[in-house]
Scaffold this motif. Structure first.
Motif, PDB file in Angstrom:
ATOM      1  N   GLN A 101       0.631  -1.134   0.177  1.00  0.00           N
ATOM      2  CA  GLN A 101      -0.156  -0.111  -0.111  1.00  0.00           C
ATOM      3  C   GLN A 101       1.080   1.256   0.090  1.00  0.00           C
ATOM      4  O   GLN A 101       0.582   2.507  -0.786  1.00  0.00           O
ATOM      5  N   SER A 104       2.398   1.798  -3.395  1.00  0.00           N
ATOM      6  CA  SER A 104       1.382   2.092  -4.467  1.00  0.00           C
ATOM      7  C   SER A 104       0.738   3.485  -4.089  1.00  0.00           C
ATOM      8  O   SER A 104      -0.090   4.085  -4.890  1.00  0.00           O
ATOM      9  N   THR A 106      -1.808   3.734  -1.785  1.00  0.00           N
ATOM     10  CA  THR A 106      -3.129   3.746  -1.414  1.00  0.00           C
ATOM     11  C   THR A 106      -3.109   3.452   0.004  1.00  0.00           C
ATOM     12  O   THR A 106      -2.250   3.302   0.805  1.00  0.00           O
TER      13      THR A 106
END
Length: 178
Positions: A101, A104, A106
């Motif tokens: 995460q 990325s 996110t």
């Protein structure tokens, strides 16, 4: 295959041998990135290690430092540093999912960590003055002005290593990250 020549550890002399011995004592091995850097500039390797020591001596936790290094390394596409800091992130308590995460960009579900990742991505992904809202958001998440300077230092540290590895295409000696 690495692009730059690298001496064998046992053939190192002078400052390079001294620095390599300290790294091997502390880490059990001399990673390929450090071996290449020390081959060509033991002074630069010493400076990079001092940078990292200053980051570690600050008030950021180990997991936060690895979050910064992972986010920057992913942003610039340094596979070597992503692999190395994924291992270090695991040792600092980050889960595989959290590291994916972070890489990325996110949400991790941890508001403070997410604010850190957003701040780092803004810092390395934009030009000019960082928007005041970005600084306010990371402060609101709980980071102090001192920690903002420490985040900057961690970014500077990993950026140098990223550059070395991107030029060298350093051979991985850490588990590859998919």
């Amino acid at each position: 295959m690495s692009r730059l020549s690298t001496i064998r550890l046992e053939d190192a002399t002078g400052l390079a041998a001294e620095v390599f011995a300290k790294i091997k004592k502390a880490a059990g091995k001399v990673p390929n990135a450090y071996l290449t850097l020390g081959t060509h500039s033991p002074e630069a390797l010493s400076a990079a290690l001092a940078f990292d020591a200053a980051v570690a001596a600050g008030t950021l936790g180990k997991a936060d430092i690895e979050v910064v290094k992972l986010a920057v390394s992913e942003h610039v596409g340094c596979d070597y540093c992503v692999a190395a800091h994924s291992l270090m992130g695991k040792l600092a308590g980050l889960s595989s999912d959290e590291m994916k995460q972070v890489r990325s960009g996110t949400a991790t579900g941890d508001a403070k960590r997410d604010a850190l990742v957003t701040y780092v991505r803004i810092l390395v992904g934009t030009r000019g003055t960082v928007p005041e809202a970005a600084v306010d958001a990371v402060r609101a998440a709980g980071y102090t002005d001192r920690q903002l300077m420490e985040i900057n230092l961690a970014i500077a540290s990993i950026t140098f290593t990223n550059l070395v590895n991107r030029v060298n295409d350093t051979t991985l000696d850490f588990p590859a990250v998919q």
